[in-house]
Design an enzyme around this catalytic site. Structure first.
Site, PDB file in Angstrom:
ATOM      1  N   TRP A 101      -0.145   2.282   9.692  1.00 40.10           N
ATOM      2  CA  TRP A 101      -1.150   2.315   8.655  1.00 40.10           C
ATOM      3  C   TRP A 101      -1.269   3.738   8.079  1.00 40.10           C
ATOM      4  O   TRP A 101      -1.463   4.362   8.895  1.00 40.10           O
ATOM      5  CB  TRP A 101      -2.554   1.408   8.873  1.00 40.10           C
ATOM      6  CG  TRP A 101      -2.654   0.285   8.278  1.00 40.10           C
ATOM      7  CD1 TRP A 101      -1.926  -0.302   7.459  1.00 40.10           C
ATOM      8  CD2 TRP A 101      -4.043  -0.263   7.744  1.00 40.10           C
ATOM      9  NE1 TRP A 101      -2.570  -1.393   6.795  1.00 40.10           N
ATOM     10  CE2 TRP A 101      -3.786  -1.419   7.008  1.00 40.10           C
ATOM     11  CE3 TRP A 101      -5.238   0.094   8.233  1.00 40.10           C
ATOM     12  CZ2 TRP A 101      -4.879  -2.089   6.570  1.00 40.10           C
ATOM     13  CZ3 TRP A 101      -6.289  -0.748   7.536  1.00 40.10           C
ATOM     14  CH2 TRP A 101      -6.071  -1.698   6.852  1.00 40.10           C
TER      15      TRP A 101
ATOM     16  N   ASN B  16       3.221  -2.157   6.961  1.00 38.47           N
ATOM     17  CA  ASN B  16       2.216  -3.171   6.525  1.00 38.47           C
ATOM     18  C   ASN B  16       1.454  -2.967   5.165  1.00 38.47           C
ATOM     19  O   ASN B  16       1.308  -1.913   4.787  1.00 38.47           O
ATOM     20  CB  ASN B  16       1.341  -3.348   7.723  1.00 38.47           C
ATOM     21  CG  ASN B  16       1.834  -3.986   8.800  1.00 38.47           C
ATOM     22  OD1 ASN B  16       2.152  -5.053   8.917  1.00 38.47           O
ATOM     23  ND2 ASN B  16       2.391  -3.302   9.731  1.00 38.47           N
ATOM     24  N   CYS B  17       1.063  -3.881   4.776  1.00 37.70           N
ATOM     25  CA  CYS B  17       0.183  -4.079   3.369  1.00 37.70           C
ATOM     26  C   CYS B  17      -0.849  -2.857   3.590  1.00 37.70           C
ATOM     27  O   CYS B  17      -1.385  -2.691   4.677  1.00 37.70           O
ATOM     28  CB  CYS B  17      -0.688  -5.470   3.469  1.00 37.70           C
ATOM     29  SG  CYS B  17      -1.905  -5.339   2.024  1.00 37.70           S
ATOM     30  N   PRO B  18      -1.248  -2.220   2.592  1.00 39.69           N
ATOM     31  CA  PRO B  18      -0.417  -2.268   1.102  1.00 39.69           C
ATOM     32  C   PRO B  18       0.754  -1.396   0.912  1.00 39.69           C
ATOM     33  O   PRO B  18       1.199  -1.255  -0.240  1.00 39.69           O
ATOM     34  CB  PRO B  18      -1.481  -1.744   0.497  1.00 39.69           C
ATOM     35  CG  PRO B  18      -2.052  -0.476   1.230  1.00 39.69           C
ATOM     36  CD  PRO B  18      -2.036  -1.011   2.694  1.00 39.69           C
TER      37      PRO B  18
END
Lengths: 160, 80
Positions: A101, B16-18
């Site tokens: 992320w 992964n999102c976003p």
């Protein structure tokens, strides 16, 4: 298509913990990628998300957060012990790292690149003795009417 | 395997999102109208996320295939 008014989204970001910084930034960057005009209005603790001294080091609060994942089951009150906020934050960051992320500054950069309007609430700055110089570049000062003016023409309004 | 020949390929596997939506948009912004972008990714959520973004931005999803956990999208960029 070109005749249509562009879609709009307005978000109020009122929380300054790491977990609460992600939803506004993810939604705003994604909306911008979908050609949606987007504004995030930062108020109260939300201002930390655009505070240049803090935004790279936002924390998770384990206390009073029973949903906080823990490697071993423990009563939530343990979250009050010294070091638990740092530990919880470290755990959350490692969970985010595991799924690749982006960090808050990385997402913020994407938002700014895609012209998401960033507005910070003036009374919050004044009462916390901050100025626009404490904010990251690209943030503007505004008030409730500024948010409402944008939000009245928005298809989505969110309070986070 | 698809018989579409892309002009550009974006490898977004593992993201992964976003990020798949953001990086796909960025890649689309870089190519000319009418050109075809191939995107490879592994995020299952993108199966619905990406078509939503493609539709909302006026671009065209030509084809989506799935093989061994990799989703491949072929997107035609709208003419300016």
């Amino acid at each position: 298509m070109s005749e249509e008014k562009p879609k709009r989204m307005a978000i109020i970001a009122s929380k300054g913990t790491l977990d609460m910084a992600y939803p506004p930034l993810i939604l705003a960057s994604t909306a911008a990628a979908m050609d949606v005009e987007t504004m995030i209005f930062y108020t109260f603790y939300g201002v930390d998300i655009v505070n240049k001294h803090k935004y790279a080091n936002l924390k998770v609060a384990p206390i009073a957060n029973p949903a906080m994942p823990s490697p071993v089951p423990m009563p939530n009150i343990v979250g009050m012990l010294p070091g638990m906020t740092a530990l919880g934050t470290m755990m959350m960051k490692s969970m985010m790292g595991k799924i690749n992320w982006p960090s808050v500054p990385e997402l913020m950069e994407v938002c700014l690149e895609m012209d998401v309007k960033m507005v910070v609430c003036t009374p919050t700055l004044e009462m916390t003795d901050l100025t626009i110089d404490d904010m990251i570049e690209g943030v503007k000062i505004g008030g409730a009417a500024d948010y409402l003016d944008f939000g009245l023409d928005a298809n989505i309004n969110l309070f986070i | 395997m698809s018989d579409i020949t892309p002009d550009e390929v974006a490898d977004l596997k593992g993201l992964n999102c976003p990020m798949p939506v953001l990086k796909t948009k960025k890649a689309l912004d870089k190519i000319e109208g009418g050109k075809i972008l191939q995107v490879d990714l592994t995020d299952a959520g993108s199966k619905s996320d990406l078509p939503a973004m493609i539709k909302r931005t006026g671009n065209e999803l030509l084809e989506m295939t799935e093989a061994d956990g990799v989703y491949t999208f072929f997107i035609k960029k709208k003419l300016a």
